[in-house]
Design a protein around this motif. Structure first.
Motif, mmCIF file in Angstrom:
data_model
loop_
_atom_site.group_PDB
_atom_site.id
_atom_site.type_symbol
_atom_site.label_atom_id
_atom_site.label_comp_id
_atom_site.label_asym_id
_atom_site.label_seq_id
_atom_site.Cartn_x
_atom_site.Cartn_y
_atom_site.Cartn_z
ATOM 1 N N ASP A 1 -2.695 10.939 8.406
ATOM 2 C CA ASP A 1 -2.895 9.738 7.590
ATOM 3 C C ASP A 1 -3.853 10.002 6.435
ATOM 4 N N TRP B 1 0.840 -1.182 0.000
ATOM 5 C CA TRP B 1 0.000 0.000 0.000
ATOM 6 C C TRP B 1 0.886 1.247 0.000
ATOM 7 N N ARG C 1 0.520 5.722 -0.333
ATOM 8 C CA ARG C 1 -0.455 6.791 -0.165
ATOM 9 C C ARG C 1 0.105 8.093 -0.738
ATOM 10 N N VAL D 1 3.559 2.922 2.370
ATOM 11 C CA VAL D 1 2.967 2.777 3.701
ATOM 12 C C VAL D 1 3.387 1.442 4.298
ATOM 13 N N TYR E 1 -5.068 6.198 -0.783
ATOM 14 C CA TYR E 1 -4.284 4.988 -0.583
ATOM 15 C C TYR E 1 -4.388 4.123 -1.836
#
Length: 119
Positions: free
Chosen positions: A89, A36, A38, A48, A93
């Motif tokens: 955050d 993943w 982002r 990530v 994503y």
């Protein structure tokens, strides 16, 4: 052709949790790794978390201890459990799968799923 379909993004309050899923289908010859990334507005895409075919994981320092990556090899799927979410955050994503064929790596990307963390 290789297709990646992500799901699980959304709006969550700081401190909350979300679980992202990514299903890979198509001409999958050999998966070397899944992961993943982002990307937030105005920022570069960043890793990530990633997991290799052997199960070795790698996390960005900013998510260590909060996020957990896992995979289901039988389903060609990868998951990201995100806990204790922070405002930082917030990003799109993107799921990544790296395939290997004759020693050459090929990267494929999903379209992305938005994660927004509110205060």
């Amino acid at each position: 052709q290789v297709q990646l379909v992500e799901s699980g993004g959304g709006l969550v309050q700081a401190g909350g949790s979300l679980r992202l899923s990514c299903a890979v289908s198509g001409n999958i010859f050999s998966i070397n790794a899944m992961g993943w990334y982002r990307q937030a507005p105005g920022k570069q895409r960043e890793l990530v978390a990633a997991i290799t075919s052997g199960g070795r994981t790698n996390y960005a320092d900013s998510v260590k201890g909060r996020f957990i990556i896992s995979r289901d090899s039988a389903k060609n799927a990868v998951y990201l459990q995100m806990n204790s979410l922070k405002l930082g955050d917030t990003a799109t994503y993107l799921c990544n799968v790296q395939l290997m064929m004759v020693g050459v790596k090929y990267d494929y990307w999903g379209q992305g799923t938005q994660v927004t963390v509110s205060s």
